[in-house]
Design a protein around this motif. Structure first.
Motif, PDB file in Angstrom:
ATOM      1  N   LYS A 112       6.682  22.338  -4.097  1.00 56.35           N
ATOM      2  CA  LYS A 112       8.263  22.918  -3.849  1.00 56.35           C
ATOM      3  C   LYS A 112       9.174  22.149  -4.676  1.00 56.35           C
ATOM      4  CE  LYS A 112       7.861  23.198   0.645  1.00 56.35           C
ATOM      5  NZ  LYS A 112       6.221  23.082   0.972  1.00 56.35           N
ATOM      6  N   ILE A 113       8.965  20.873  -4.650  1.00 53.68           N
ATOM      7  CA  ILE A 113      10.139  19.808  -4.940  1.00 53.68           C
ATOM      8  C   ILE A 113      10.283  19.586  -6.456  1.00 53.68           C
ATOM      9  CG2 ILE A 113      11.012  17.772  -4.617  1.00 53.68           C
ATOM     10  CD1 ILE A 113       9.025  17.542  -1.976  1.00 53.68           C
ATOM     11  N   PHE A 114       8.940  19.364  -7.000  1.00 51.59           N
ATOM     12  CA  PHE A 114       9.154  19.282  -8.453  1.00 51.59           C
ATOM     13  C   PHE A 114       8.597  20.665  -9.272  1.00 51.59           C
ATOM     14  CE2 PHE A 114       7.299  15.298  -6.602  1.00 51.59           C
ATOM     15  CZ  PHE A 114       8.397  14.866  -6.824  1.00 51.59           C
ATOM     16  N   GLY A 115       8.542  21.670  -8.836  1.00 52.50           N
ATOM     17  CA  GLY A 115       8.182  22.887  -9.470  1.00 52.50           C
ATOM     18  C   GLY A 115       6.914  22.746 -10.378  1.00 52.50           C
TER      19      GLY A 115
ATOM     20  N   TYR B  21      -2.316  13.409   2.518  1.00 52.16           N
ATOM     21  CA  TYR B  21      -1.035  13.354   2.907  1.00 52.16           C
ATOM     22  C   TYR B  21      -0.653  12.014   3.207  1.00 52.16           C
ATOM     23  CZ  TYR B  21       2.158  13.552   6.920  1.00 52.16           C
ATOM     24  OH  TYR B  21       3.246  13.426   7.589  1.00 52.16           O
ATOM     25  N   VAL B  22       0.557  11.861   3.030  1.00 54.88           N
ATOM     26  CA  VAL B  22       1.021  10.315   2.945  1.00 54.88           C
ATOM     27  C   VAL B  22       2.397  10.413   3.960  1.00 54.88           C
ATOM     28  CG1 VAL B  22       2.067  10.319   0.729  1.00 54.88           C
ATOM     29  CG2 VAL B  22       1.523   8.292   1.923  1.00 54.88           C
ATOM     30  N   ASN B  23       2.651   9.460   4.684  1.00 54.54           N
ATOM     31  CA  ASN B  23       3.729   9.287   5.563  1.00 54.54           C
ATOM     32  C   ASN B  23       4.159   7.806   5.497  1.00 54.54           C
ATOM     33  OD1 ASN B  23       2.354   9.000   7.704  1.00 54.54           O
ATOM     34  ND2 ASN B  23       3.819   9.672   8.993  1.00 54.54           N
ATOM     35  N   PRO B  24       5.568   7.467   5.528  1.00 51.06           N
ATOM     36  CA  PRO B  24       5.664   5.899   5.690  1.00 51.06           C
ATOM     37  C   PRO B  24       5.147   5.465   6.939  1.00 51.06           C
ATOM     38  CG  PRO B  24       7.690   7.101   5.637  1.00 51.06           C
ATOM     39  CD  PRO B  24       6.630   8.078   5.677  1.00 51.06           C
ATOM     40  N   GLY B  25       5.180   6.235   8.273  1.00 53.64           N
ATOM     41  CA  GLY B  25       4.775   5.603   9.317  1.00 53.64           C
ATOM     42  C   GLY B  25       3.341   5.112   9.373  1.00 53.64           C
ATOM     43  N   SER B  26       2.248   5.614   8.653  1.00 53.54           N
ATOM     44  CA  SER B  26       0.932   5.158   8.689  1.00 53.54           C
ATOM     45  C   SER B  26       0.843   3.686   8.084  1.00 53.54           C
ATOM     46  CB  SER B  26       0.189   6.064   8.013  1.00 53.54           C
ATOM     47  OG  SER B  26       0.364   6.520   6.770  1.00 53.54           O
ATOM     48  N   PHE B  27       1.966   3.525   7.157  1.00 54.46           N
ATOM     49  CA  PHE B  27       1.920   1.887   6.728  1.00 54.46           C
ATOM     50  C   PHE B  27       2.717   0.885   7.372  1.00 54.46           C
ATOM     51  CE2 PHE B  27       0.789   4.970   3.306  1.00 54.46           C
ATOM     52  CZ  PHE B  27      -0.262   4.696   2.885  1.00 54.46           C
ATOM     53  N   ASN B  28       2.929   1.130   8.544  1.00 45.49           N
ATOM     54  CA  ASN B  28       3.718   0.219   9.288  1.00 45.49           C
ATOM     55  C   ASN B  28       2.865  -1.215   9.610  1.00 45.49           C
ATOM     56  OD1 ASN B  28       1.935   0.865  11.272  1.00 45.49           O
ATOM     57  ND2 ASN B  28       3.446   1.745  12.897  1.00 45.49           N
ATOM     58  N   ILE B  29       3.644  -1.933  10.421  1.00 49.66           N
ATOM     59  CA  ILE B  29       3.089  -3.502  10.761  1.00 49.66           C
ATOM     60  C   ILE B  29       1.798  -3.343  11.536  1.00 49.66           C
ATOM     61  CG2 ILE B  29       3.943  -3.780  13.220  1.00 49.66           C
ATOM     62  CD1 ILE B  29       4.968  -6.159  10.157  1.00 49.66           C
TER      63      ILE B  29
ATOM     64  N   ILE C 214      11.837  13.260  -1.096  1.00 49.90           N
ATOM     65  CA  ILE C 214      10.220  13.165  -1.138  1.00 49.90           C
ATOM     66  C   ILE C 214      10.022  13.263   0.216  1.00 49.90           C
ATOM     67  CG2 ILE C 214      10.015  12.148  -3.235  1.00 49.90           C
ATOM     68  CD1 ILE C 214       9.554   9.422  -1.593  1.00 49.90           C
ATOM     69  N   GLY C 215      10.586  13.782   1.222  1.00 53.49           N
ATOM     70  CA  GLY C 215      10.051  14.209   2.512  1.00 53.49           C
ATOM     71  C   GLY C 215      10.591  13.137   3.655  1.00 53.49           C
ATOM     72  N   GLY C 216      11.128  11.976   3.415  1.00 53.75           N
ATOM     73  CA  GLY C 216      11.573  10.969   4.216  1.00 53.75           C
ATOM     74  C   GLY C 216      10.440  10.656   5.167  1.00 53.75           C
TER      75      GLY C 216
ATOM     76  N   MET D 212       0.758  -1.465  -0.108  1.00 54.28           N
ATOM     77  CA  MET D 212       0.071  -0.194   0.106  1.00 54.28           C
ATOM     78  C   MET D 212       0.902   1.197   0.052  1.00 54.28           C
ATOM     79  SD  MET D 212      -2.910  -0.504   2.812  1.00 54.28           S
ATOM     80  CE  MET D 212      -3.787   1.023   2.641  1.00 54.28           C
ATOM     81  N   CYS D 213       1.886   1.224   1.040  1.00 50.80           N
ATOM     82  CA  CYS D 213       2.709   2.314   0.845  1.00 50.80           C
ATOM     83  C   CYS D 213       3.325   2.735  -0.400  1.00 50.80           C
ATOM     84  CB  CYS D 213       3.955   1.985   1.845  1.00 50.80           C
ATOM     85  SG  CYS D 213       4.982   3.360   2.229  1.00 50.80           S
ATOM     86  N   VAL D 214       3.781   1.717  -1.258  1.00 43.32           N
ATOM     87  CA  VAL D 214       4.471   1.811  -2.571  1.00 43.32           C
ATOM     88  C   VAL D 214       3.353   2.588  -3.466  1.00 43.32           C
ATOM     89  CG1 VAL D 214       5.374   0.722  -4.397  1.00 43.32           C
ATOM     90  CG2 VAL D 214       6.011  -0.119  -2.419  1.00 43.32           C
ATOM     91  N   GLY D 215       2.047   1.992  -3.531  1.00 48.57           N
ATOM     92  CA  GLY D 215       1.125   2.379  -4.339  1.00 48.57           C
ATOM     93  C   GLY D 215       0.845   3.920  -3.736  1.00 48.57           C
ATOM     94  N   ALA D 216       0.732   4.227  -2.567  1.00 45.14           N
ATOM     95  CA  ALA D 216       0.378   5.656  -2.222  1.00 45.14           C
ATOM     96  C   ALA D 216       1.378   6.498  -2.568  1.00 45.14           C
ATOM     97  CB  ALA D 216       0.205   5.649  -0.609  1.00 45.14           C
ATOM     98  N   TYR D 217       2.723   6.166  -2.457  1.00 40.24           N
ATOM     99  CA  TYR D 217       3.830   7.381  -2.715  1.00 40.24           C
ATOM    100  C   TYR D 217       3.818   7.355  -4.222  1.00 40.24           C
ATOM    101  CZ  TYR D 217       6.055   8.731   1.531  1.00 40.24           C
ATOM    102  OH  TYR D 217       6.371   9.446   2.562  1.00 40.24           O
ATOM    103  N   VAL D 218       3.973   6.290  -5.176  1.00 38.82           N
ATOM    104  CA  VAL D 218       4.140   6.436  -6.640  1.00 38.82           C
ATOM    105  C   VAL D 218       2.747   7.060  -7.072  1.00 38.82           C
ATOM    106  CG1 VAL D 218       3.809   5.277  -8.673  1.00 38.82           C
ATOM    107  CG2 VAL D 218       5.494   4.375  -7.007  1.00 38.82           C
ATOM    108  N   SER D 219       1.716   6.785  -6.691  1.00 40.70           N
ATOM    109  CA  SER D 219       0.373   7.527  -7.158  1.00 40.70           C
ATOM    110  C   SER D 219       0.351   8.698  -6.855  1.00 40.70           C
ATOM    111  CB  SER D 219      -0.880   6.832  -6.989  1.00 40.70           C
ATOM    112  OG  SER D 219      -0.930   6.773  -5.793  1.00 40.70           O
TER     113      SER D 219
END
Lengths: 303, 338
Positions: free
Chosen positions: B85-88, B249-257, B152-154, B66-73
């Motif tokens: 800010k990052i991509f202009g 908003y997406v952060n890796p912490g919300s896709f933990n175990i 991408i924000g870490g 889910m994390c991969v999908g969330a970040y890529v999309s």
């Protein structure tokens, strides 16, 4: 250079000791029941909290000196933690086993028990961290640039001693023989007059007791307690047990030290945020190459 | 004559009603977001059910995909259609977002499907609980690598997806997120239903029963395992993409175990291998989570306790290994697909 290497090895041994002690509990329960007891990491956390309460009680109420308090805390904590583990088995796992539920439903129940322990702790004691009282004074020794404390050495020796005891129990005693028999054939064993339920209770008691011991040692080494401390370390210890070859005591012990060593080495050479990434990649590669872990035996499958 | 199309008619009406209610703002934003999370949870539980229920593996790292999908999309959406800010400046005209949005979500799903190879390839040799570890390790590896990508924000996370949604609503004012969550949920359940009743699905069932025997009976187990893992993780990626756009908003912490645990609970609550069970339990679980929200921290004591009690009385989950149409055979008259 040599001093740094030895220093890292000592750190890795200490860090690996915690994983090894927890992994021993995982692997014993798995060996007997083929049940992944996901609540084990939280039993470790409960052990640390029990140690905190016992130690604080003895120090402040009875006013005994530190070393007597430690000598009382260790057995009391181990017994109380075993009681927690055994009661989980009685309340949650045994009825399911009796009903012949699928193995994975028991695993989910174990996960739920872990969540309950974590959040009940959070609800009862609050989110504030607890500081573990210092039971023994820490001495720092420096030999040729290598620094170690008496606590570190004690942790490593306790882990090795626990391994020796458990290995002796499993390979040399009658109880251990019964444990191995149950994991070999669950249906023939009761016919031989072996009380399965008592053996399982003993297994849970031993595993949880040593998780409690790991809890004391962890709380003494890193004297800050919080409800979520068991979750991550528990998952990692489980992974260590599997890499070693789950169901095998030697495998769990070695896997724990291996994981500890990999993590410490990663932190020594890379930024510490890479720790999980590299450690788990190494484990994934090991499991891809040796699909049943380091000590696991590939079983022939009959149809 | 029309009776065979009842399911389709009900779905279209349901979708229409929800969209209308959201459009006229007759139901609050809170209820709406609960409904959308329900859709995401349905995708999550049904896709995990394919691996854990139908194929009989024990995958406990579903949230990683889910994390991969969330970040890529979300990265793709923000890169193409919004100033950041990052991509202009946006690469494409933001007006096009309305057409490309489903493609962006599907791209996230495809990326997640390839991340699924991380589990699928070791599964050729590694079995059972050892495979379970590989899935946990995969979850940790994915989250940890995204946490270390500071571009991408870490671990602070990534945001800006609301702008894409706003760009879509500027063209035609409709509750786009509600519509797309509904469409993707229905599409997922339909695709999984078709997949499990296809020849591949029979192979999956054979692997669940006995992998060695299946191989001897000329089932190409490696191929089927690869496809099944990729399908499951790809659908999880779609769920992740929708999740990211709903929250904005997406952060890796919300896709933990813990998120993976939620997915596992939904599958085993519904009953292993039962598609309708997975849908039902996802709905139940979402409603339960929201109903118990006033309890705050005690919620996470009460929910596991309820589940444990449920397991004691019904150790095979709500539906067991059956579908809704097995329990009520009359339902079969109302649809024509197998």
């Amino acid at each position: 250079m040599l001093a740094t290497t030895i220093q890292n090895i000592i750190n890795a041994l200490q860090w690996g000791s915690f994983y090894a002690l927890i992994a021993l509990g995982y692997t014993m329960v798995y060996g007997v029941l083929t049940l992944i007891n996901f609540a084990h990491g939280d039993i470790f956390m409960v052990g640390a909290y029990i140690a905190f309460f016992v130690a604080t009680f003895i120090l402040s109420m009875l006013g005994l000196p530190g070393w007597i308090a430690l000598a009382l805390t260790i057995p009391l904590t181990m017994i109380l933690t075993s009681a927690v583990g055994v009661s989980l088995e009685r309340v949650a796992y045994r009825p399911l086993r009796r009903k012949g539920a699928h193995r994975l439903y028991v695993v989910i129940t174990a996960l739920m028990c872990g969540l309950i322990l974590e959040h009940a702790n959070l609800a009862l004691l609050g989110a504030s961290r607890k500081a573990f009282p210092a039971l023994i004074t820490e001495h720092v020794y420096t030999i040729g640039g290598v620094t170690f404390t008496n606590l570190k050495v004690a942790v490593i020796f306790t882990a090795i001693l626990s391994f020796v005891i458990l290995h002796w129990i499993v390979t040399k005693t009658k109880v251990g023989m019964a444990m191995r028999a149950i994991s070999y054939d669950k249906f023939a064993v009761p016919l031989m007059g072996i009380p399965i339920d008592s053996i399982i209770v003993i297994t849970f008691a031993l595993g949880s007791g040593f998780a409690g011991l790991a809890g004391i040692l962890f709380a003494m080494s890193y004297p800050v307690l919080e409800p979520y401390m068991g979750a991550l370390i528990g998952w990692k210890a489980f992974i260590a047990a599997v890499v070693g070859g789950i169901g095998d005591i030697r495998g769990a012990f070695l896997g724990g030290f291996l994981l500890g060593a990999v993590e410490i080495m990663v932190v020594a050479f890379f930024p510490s945020t890479y720790r999980d990434l590299i450690a788990f990649t190494v484990l994934l590669v090991i499991l891809s190459l040796k699909p049943t872990g380091l000590f696991g035996i590939a079983k022939t499958t009959k149809i | 004559m029309f009776r065979k199309y009842t399911v389709q008619l009900i779905l279209v009406t349901l979708g229409g009603i929800i969209t209308y209610l959201a459009y006229e703002e007759l139901i609050g934003l809170y209820t709406l977001s609960v409904l959308m999370f329900m859709g995401v949870n349905i995708i999550m539980s049904t896709s995990l059910n394919l691996v854990n229920g139908n194929m009989g593996e024990f995958s406990c790292g579903h949230a990683g995909f889910m994390c991969v999908g969330a970040y890529v999309s979300s990265l793709l959406g923000v890169l193409l259609f919004s100033k950041d800010k990052i991509f202009g400046p946006p690469l494409l005209n933001p007006d096009l977002a309305i057409y490309f949005f489903p493609l962006v979500i599907i791209a996230g799903g495809i990326a997640a499907a390839f991340a699924g190879l991380l589990v699928a390839l070791p599964s050729y040799k590694t079995r059972g609980d050892y495979l379970a570890i590989i899935t946990i390790a995969a979850n940790y590896i994915i989250i940890s690598s995204i946490e270390n990508l500071n571009v991408i924000g870490g671990s602070r996370g990534f945001m800006g997806m609301k702008k894409v949604i706003n760009a879509m609503e500027d063209i035609i004012y409709l509750p786009w997120m509600v519509i797309w969550v509904f469409v993707f949920t229905v599409a997922t359940v339909w695709a999984l239903r078709r997949y499990t009743s296809s020849t591949f699905g029979k192979g999956v069932a054979a692997i669940c029963q006995d992998e060695v025997a299946a191989e001897i009976m000329s089932v190409n187990t490696n191929k089927i395992k690869t496809i099944t893992f990729m399908l499951s993780s790809g659908l999880a990626g779609i769920a992740g993409g929708l999740f990211a756009y709903i929250i904005g908003y997406v952060n890796p912490g919300s896709f933990n175990i813990l998120k993976s645990t939620e997915a596992l609970v939904m599958v085993y609550l519904g009953g292993m291998g039962s598609l309708s069970g997975a849908v039902l339990s996802a709905i139940l679980f979402t409603v339960l989570l929201e109903l118990l929200r006033p309890l705050q921290i005690i919620k996470w004591v009460v929910i596991p306790l309820l589940l444990i009690v449920l397991m004691q009385f019904r150790p095979e989950g709500i539906m067991g290994n059956r579908e809704l149409s097995d329990i009520f055979p009359r339902l079969k008259r109302f649809y024509k697909f197998k």
